[in-house]
Design an enzyme around this catalytic site. Sequence first.
Site, PDB file in Angstrom:
ATOM      1  N   HIS A  30       0.866  -1.184   0.000  1.00  0.00           N
ATOM      2  CA  HIS A  30       0.000   0.000   0.000  1.00  0.00           C
ATOM      3  C   HIS A  30       0.905   1.237   0.000  1.00  0.00           C
ATOM      4  O   HIS A  30       1.570   1.531   1.001  1.00  0.00           O
ATOM      5  CB  HIS A  30      -0.922   0.000   1.220  1.00  0.00           C
ATOM      6  N   HIS A  57       2.844  -2.814   7.155  1.00  0.00           N
ATOM      7  CA  HIS A  57       1.827  -1.813   6.790  1.00  0.00           C
ATOM      8  C   HIS A  57       1.838  -0.668   7.799  1.00  0.00           C
ATOM      9  O   HIS A  57       2.522  -0.723   8.813  1.00  0.00           O
ATOM     10  CB  HIS A  57       0.428  -2.455   6.810  1.00  0.00           C
ATOM     11  N   GLU A 109       1.640  -4.020  11.651  1.00  0.00           N
ATOM     12  CA  GLU A 109       1.062  -2.687  11.480  1.00  0.00           C
ATOM     13  C   GLU A 109       1.730  -1.708  12.435  1.00  0.00           C
ATOM     14  O   GLU A 109       2.120  -2.074  13.545  1.00  0.00           O
ATOM     15  CB  GLU A 109      -0.444  -2.708  11.806  1.00  0.00           C
TER      16      GLU A 109
END
Length: 486
Positions: free
Chosen positions: A230, A328, A401
Amino acid sequence: MEEGAARDVETGSEAGGEDALVGNVNKLTVSPPGYSGALRKGHLVFDACFESGNLGRVDYISEFEFDLFIRPDTCNPRFRVWFNFTVENVRETQRVIFNVVNFSKTKSLYRDGMSPVVKSTSRPKWQRLPAKNVYYYRCPDHRRNYVMSFAFCFDREDDVYQFAYCYPYTYSRLQHYLASLERRNLPYLQREQLGLSVQQRRLDLLTITNSDYPSPEREKKLVFLTARVHPGESPASFICQGVIDFLVSQHPVAQVLRDHVIFKIVPMLNPDGVYLGNYRCSLMGFDLNRHWQDPSPWAHPTLHAVKQLIMQMNQDPRVSLEFYIDVHAHSTMLNGFMYGNGFEDEERVQRQAVFPRLLCQNAPDFSFSNTSFNRDVVKAGTGRRFLGGLLDDTSYCYTLEVSFYSYMTAGSNAPVPYTEDTYMKLGRNVARTFLDYYKLNNLIKDNRPTHIQSSEVMSQTGNGKGNGIGKDAERQEREKSQCVRH
């Protein structure tokens, strides 16, 4: 951000007119309506035509106020989060309010004190704006979309100011970093081009291991790590660089890990999206983290190449593929944390929890209580879910994350905003946790202190506690109740 993102996005048709936004502003001068004279100081000039730039439109509201529109991801109007633009031709002491009016997400850390980052020509280090100058609210003037407004005072007329959603980490920055690593001619580091993106950018693969040790007959453990699927999740690149910096350093922990483990790292899975200033998608508008099941060699070439390599490694009898970690950043949660897969077998569930528990001991900003394990159908196309089904039950697949904003440590209720350095520090702590996991502590030579000294990995590192490396995994498991909880 892997989890919870898809259901928190509004459609482009509701976004208030930016369906037509397909390009970035290019040295756009915003003068008062009807003004036709010479350019004056204070008539702001906006630009986002640079690498990882994003700003689609600027509306003049008054001399002091401007509405800014995020350019949606290329070929996908649903995602409007990342912004990165410059402002010049300012007047000294000029005060302005910028309203970013077309966010596609409703939940945001802006509600919890997050603020944009800013730098200028004469002050090139990124810093966060004061939270008291930032407001996040649902606005009736913009179809009740969420708006983030921030006040700013320009103080140096000759400076070019740059504002961004988070600290940018561009494709070019990665290329310079990898080139500098290559120039060191380290015998345990190999860089190769695994493939090319749709726009012919490099898909880099690093292999870090001491290939002379052990003997060729022995099966070697393999850890596979990827980041930036991403593109707007730039903290993932700082974490990834922290992992690499530590693993190639002369720290005794890194030396032992290189002897026993092969680390394969793909630092930027979506180089086109990063270059273009997208938040979530590739050039062609695909969320690559939903296409692991059947990636196309022409539409998702970087993903296809990485998947092929992982499947090849999984079949190689000389290595044991034990970890896949996809890095991420998260737009609504604090701290670092992990997502893992849900299993029926309770013993496997407990085994999967070992690494995050150990990381929690080593990293004061990592939260085990935010870590969760699930089998959500929506996530079936993610790397974590797909590879979790493909690999055997001795392999562990995680999404790591980290908050776009801040972390809270044990016993504190004051959030500490992340910096580029503290993101990298989390990466270094991830790397050293493999020592605890594989119980290699007794292999560290000379009884040297095992907490990380900053000089040994080129930058500030370690948490000063020295409480992780010196304990073996079993003892740490017994002490897991002391783990940081939030």
